[in-house]
Design a protein around this motif. Structure first.
Motif, PDB file in Angstrom:
ATOM      1  N   ARG A 180       0.685  -1.216   0.080  1.00 39.50           N
ATOM      2  CA  ARG A 180      -0.065   0.031   0.051  1.00 39.50           C
ATOM      3  C   ARG A 180       0.847   1.282  -0.089  1.00 39.50           C
ATOM      4  N   GLY A 181       2.077   1.201  -0.007  1.00 40.21           N
ATOM      5  CA  GLY A 181       2.997   2.303  -0.171  1.00 40.21           C
ATOM      6  C   GLY A 181       3.177   2.712   1.282  1.00 40.21           C
ATOM      7  N   GLU A 182       2.983   2.108   2.446  1.00 42.44           N
ATOM      8  CA  GLU A 182       3.214   2.629   3.856  1.00 42.44           C
ATOM      9  C   GLU A 182       4.565   2.107   4.234  1.00 42.44           C
ATOM     10  N   ASP A 183       5.121   2.861   4.957  1.00 42.89           N
ATOM     11  CA  ASP A 183       6.362   2.179   5.540  1.00 42.89           C
ATOM     12  C   ASP A 183       6.316   1.185   6.452  1.00 42.89           C
ATOM     13  N   LEU A 184       7.165   0.059   6.426  1.00 42.85           N
ATOM     14  CA  LEU A 184       6.992  -0.865   7.420  1.00 42.85           C
ATOM     15  C   LEU A 184       7.637  -0.378   8.627  1.00 42.85           C
ATOM     16  N   PRO A 185       7.343  -1.170   9.937  1.00 41.04           N
ATOM     17  CA  PRO A 185       7.714  -1.022  11.053  1.00 41.04           C
ATOM     18  C   PRO A 185       9.234  -1.664  11.111  1.00 41.04           C
ATOM     19  N   PRO A 186       9.848  -1.190  12.230  1.00 39.05           N
ATOM     20  CA  PRO A 186      11.351  -1.722  12.388  1.00 39.05           C
ATOM     21  C   PRO A 186      11.299  -3.245  12.624  1.00 39.05           C
ATOM     22  N   GLY A 187      12.540  -3.894  12.515  1.00 41.37           N
ATOM     23  CA  GLY A 187      12.353  -5.173  12.594  1.00 41.37           C
ATOM     24  C   GLY A 187      12.648  -6.253  11.484  1.00 41.37           C
ATOM     25  N   GLY A 188      13.218  -7.297  11.586  1.00 41.65           N
ATOM     26  CA  GLY A 188      13.386  -8.213  10.673  1.00 41.65           C
ATOM     27  C   GLY A 188      11.938  -8.943  10.053  1.00 41.65           C
ATOM     28  N   ALA A 189      11.195  -9.251  10.996  1.00 43.82           N
ATOM     29  CA  ALA A 189       9.797  -9.797  10.766  1.00 43.82           C
ATOM     30  C   ALA A 189       8.968  -9.037   9.676  1.00 43.82           C
ATOM     31  N   ALA A 190       9.184  -7.607   9.666  1.00 45.18           N
ATOM     32  CA  ALA A 190       8.282  -6.706   9.096  1.00 45.18           C
ATOM     33  C   ALA A 190       8.649  -7.039   7.539  1.00 45.18           C
ATOM     34  N   LEU A 191       9.959  -7.260   7.244  1.00 51.03           N
ATOM     35  CA  LEU A 191      10.235  -7.551   5.752  1.00 51.03           C
ATOM     36  C   LEU A 191       9.473  -8.510   5.114  1.00 51.03           C
ATOM     37  N   ALA A 192       8.631  -9.339   5.527  1.00 47.75           N
ATOM     38  CA  ALA A 192       7.982 -10.356   4.971  1.00 47.75           C
ATOM     39  C   ALA A 192       6.783  -9.564   4.195  1.00 47.75           C
ATOM     40  N   ARG A 193       6.553  -8.147   4.655  1.00 50.10           N
ATOM     41  CA  ARG A 193       5.447  -7.721   4.027  1.00 50.10           C
ATOM     42  C   ARG A 193       6.157  -6.511   3.010  1.00 50.10           C
ATOM     43  N   LEU A 194       7.425  -6.597   2.563  1.00 48.61           N
ATOM     44  CA  LEU A 194       8.204  -5.541   1.622  1.00 48.61           C
ATOM     45  C   LEU A 194       7.701  -5.846   0.345  1.00 48.61           C
ATOM     46  N   ALA A 195       7.322  -4.714  -0.097  1.00 46.73           N
ATOM     47  CA  ALA A 195       6.879  -4.804  -1.766  1.00 46.73           C
ATOM     48  C   ALA A 195       7.890  -3.733  -2.514  1.00 46.73           C
ATOM     49  N   ARG A 196       8.502  -2.713  -2.029  1.00 50.72           N
ATOM     50  CA  ARG A 196       9.292  -1.823  -2.837  1.00 50.72           C
ATOM     51  C   ARG A 196      10.213  -1.196  -1.793  1.00 50.72           C
ATOM     52  N   ILE A 197      11.564  -0.878  -2.133  1.00 51.42           N
ATOM     53  CA  ILE A 197      12.632  -0.223  -1.639  1.00 51.42           C
ATOM     54  C   ILE A 197      12.720   1.348  -2.295  1.00 51.42           C
ATOM     55  N   ASP A 198      12.338   2.228  -1.422  1.00 51.28           N
ATOM     56  CA  ASP A 198      12.444   3.694  -2.081  1.00 51.28           C
ATOM     57  C   ASP A 198      13.863   4.326  -1.469  1.00 51.28           C
ATOM     58  N   ASP A 199      14.837   4.491  -2.222  1.00 48.46           N
ATOM     59  CA  ASP A 199      15.880   5.511  -1.799  1.00 48.46           C
ATOM     60  C   ASP A 199      16.137   6.764  -2.330  1.00 48.46           C
ATOM     61  N   SER A 200      14.961   7.167  -2.907  1.00 49.16           N
ATOM     62  CA  SER A 200      14.920   8.693  -3.362  1.00 49.16           C
ATOM     63  C   SER A 200      15.442   9.744  -2.384  1.00 49.16           C
ATOM     64  N   GLY A 201      15.066   9.324  -1.053  1.00 50.83           N
ATOM     65  CA  GLY A 201      15.466  10.324   0.176  1.00 50.83           C
ATOM     66  C   GLY A 201      16.898  10.244   0.634  1.00 50.83           C
ATOM     67  N   VAL A 202      17.850   9.270  -0.009  1.00 53.25           N
ATOM     68  CA  VAL A 202      19.059   9.110   0.413  1.00 53.25           C
ATOM     69  C   VAL A 202      19.841  10.643   0.051  1.00 53.25           C
ATOM     70  N   PRO A 203      20.593  11.054   1.081  1.00 52.52           N
ATOM     71  CA  PRO A 203      21.359  12.372   0.728  1.00 52.52           C
ATOM     72  C   PRO A 203      22.502  12.148  -0.223  1.00 52.52           C
ATOM     73  N   PRO A 204      22.941  13.134  -1.146  1.00 55.51           N
ATOM     74  CA  PRO A 204      23.846  12.803  -2.184  1.00 55.51           C
ATOM     75  C   PRO A 204      25.188  12.541  -1.388  1.00 55.51           C
ATOM     76  N   GLU A 205      25.447  12.784  -0.081  1.00 52.53           N
ATOM     77  CA  GLU A 205      26.795  12.730   0.451  1.00 52.53           C
ATOM     78  C   GLU A 205      26.742  11.127   0.713  1.00 52.53           C
ATOM     79  N   VAL A 206      25.770  10.615   1.138  1.00 48.44           N
ATOM     80  CA  VAL A 206      25.720   9.359   1.426  1.00 48.44           C
ATOM     81  C   VAL A 206      25.843   8.418   0.135  1.00 48.44           C
ATOM     82  N   ARG A 207      25.223   8.844  -1.014  1.00 46.47           N
ATOM     83  CA  ARG A 207      25.518   8.302  -2.189  1.00 46.47           C
ATOM     84  C   ARG A 207      27.004   8.423  -2.885  1.00 46.47           C
TER      85      ARG A 207
END
Length: 375
Positions: free
Chosen positions: A157-184
């Motif tokens: 549904r495009g909502e953020d998953l809660p922290p923790g490994g178990a929540a990754l079972a519902r992962l549909a998409r990874i959005d890295d558009s908010g990663v700062p340029p200095e991290v990239r």
């Protein structure tokens, strides 16, 4: 005579720098005119930060961070003198020792605090970041770390998953558009001393989950969730980390960093040898003395003694290991380049007694070793 002294720490007794001092004292008793080069070592676990500072100079930075269960904690990392390099020990903010006061929560524990340390280092100008993994309380694939750097993990549904490994079972998409340029722009490396893949019977959850309090059912739950994470990385980024050696380190943190940030995994001891300048120190040496708390058949699998021995062999330098205990056979270590290994005990002692006298015992044993080689 030129002697290089390059031990790991003697756990619970001497940090690597103190072990260097003790061995060097023994060397000089046997050969007063010897040139001694001290290179404190680590294998990417405990002591990595201190060895980095000894080699590169710099400062320890302490900040407010988050522990594996989301509670506030003070944690530190190392920043080089020029501010361009940093070392972050995952255990500082995401370690198992931080949650010993409460029931363990392996399905929800997260590496967020480690990400906060990394983010702070990058904000201060670090463009080379070494993440030393080991001792984690988490099995979240490094998702908490990555969140702290601006990555979002979204469900269908495009909502953020809660922290923790178990929540990754519902992962549909990874959005890295908010990663700062200095991290990239930063180069990330991961120091680890395990070869476990991310998932499967030898993966992060199966091998290390029980140590973090996971029941058999939770192990299966976490392995399934990490498999979904790996599937999304392969589908959307073309990076397969399911069976990548080392991807399972620190509950899959290595796999997550490789898949999302293009991090470079490396066995910890050889990587630390590079960082500390050990190869150059060995050029022209007559002898190298290394060591750690215990030397046995498992020491050939990525420990400091094996890394030092391999580098010494390439240069034709005899390599001797000193340890609180030595148990053979050491055929693999000898094949790698270790000339000999000696225990430092001077008679029957219990472990506490050996730890208390580790420094003088190291010095005494080093003296006798050097007397064999001095000329």
């Amino acid at each position: 005579m030129r002697v290089v002294v390059a031990p790991d720490s003697f756990k619970g007794s001497l940090p690597a720098a103190r072990a260097c001092e003790a061995i060097a004292a023994g060397v000089r008793r046997a050969a007063p005119g010897a040139e001694v080069a001290a290179v404190p070592m680590a294998d990417g676990g405990e002591g990595t930060l201190d060895c980095f500072l000894a080699a590169r100079g710099g400062e320890v930075v302490e900040i407010a961070a988050t522990d594996p269960l989301g509670r506030p904690v003070k944690a530190r990392y190392a920043l080089s003198g020029d501010g361009r390099s940093a070392v972050v020990e995952l255990a500082a903010a995401s370690g198992l020792t931080l949650v010993e006061d409460v029931p363990r929560d392996p399905v929800n524990a997260a590496t967020t605090g480690t990400g906060e340390l990394v983010a702070d280092a990058v904000r201060r100008g670090a463009r080379e970041v070494l993440v030393a993994v080991g001792g984690s309380a988490t099995t979240d694939g490094g998702s908490g770390l990555l969140r702290a750097l601006g990555v979002r993990f979204l469900d269908a549904r495009g909502e953020d998953l809660p922290p923790g490994g178990a929540a990754l079972a519902r992962l549909a998409r990874i959005d890295d558009s908010g990663v700062p340029p200095e991290v990239r722009a930063a180069r990330f490396r991961v120091a680890c001393d395990v070869t476990s893949p991310l998932v499967g019977p030898e993966g992060a959850a199966a091998v290390f989950g029980p140590q973090k309090g996971a029941s058999p059912g939770q192990v299966r739950e976490l392995d399934a969730a990490l498999t979904v994470f790996a599937d999304v990385l392969a589908r959307d980024r073309g990076v397969r980390v399911h069976d990548l050696p080392g991807a399972g380190a620190a509950g899959g943190t290595c796999g997550g960093l490789v898949g999302v940030l293009g991090a470079e995994p490396s066995p910890g001891a050889p990587l630390m040898a590079e960082i500390t300048g050990l190869p150059a120190a060995l050029d022209g040496a007559d002898l190298v003395i290394t060591g750690e708390g215990r030397v046995d058949g498992q020491s050939a699998a990525g420990k400091v003694v094996s890394a030092v021995a391999a580098l010494a062999r390439e240069r034709g330098v005899p390599a001797v290991a000193l340890a609180g205990g030595v148990e053979g056979p050491l055929d693999e270590l000898h094949a790698l380049g270790l000339t000999a290994a000696f225990g430092i005990a001077d008679g029957p002692r219990d472990l506490d007694g050996l730890k208390e006298r580790a420094a003088p015992l190291l010095a005494a044993t080093a003296e006798q070793v050097v007397r064999l080689f001095a000329r």
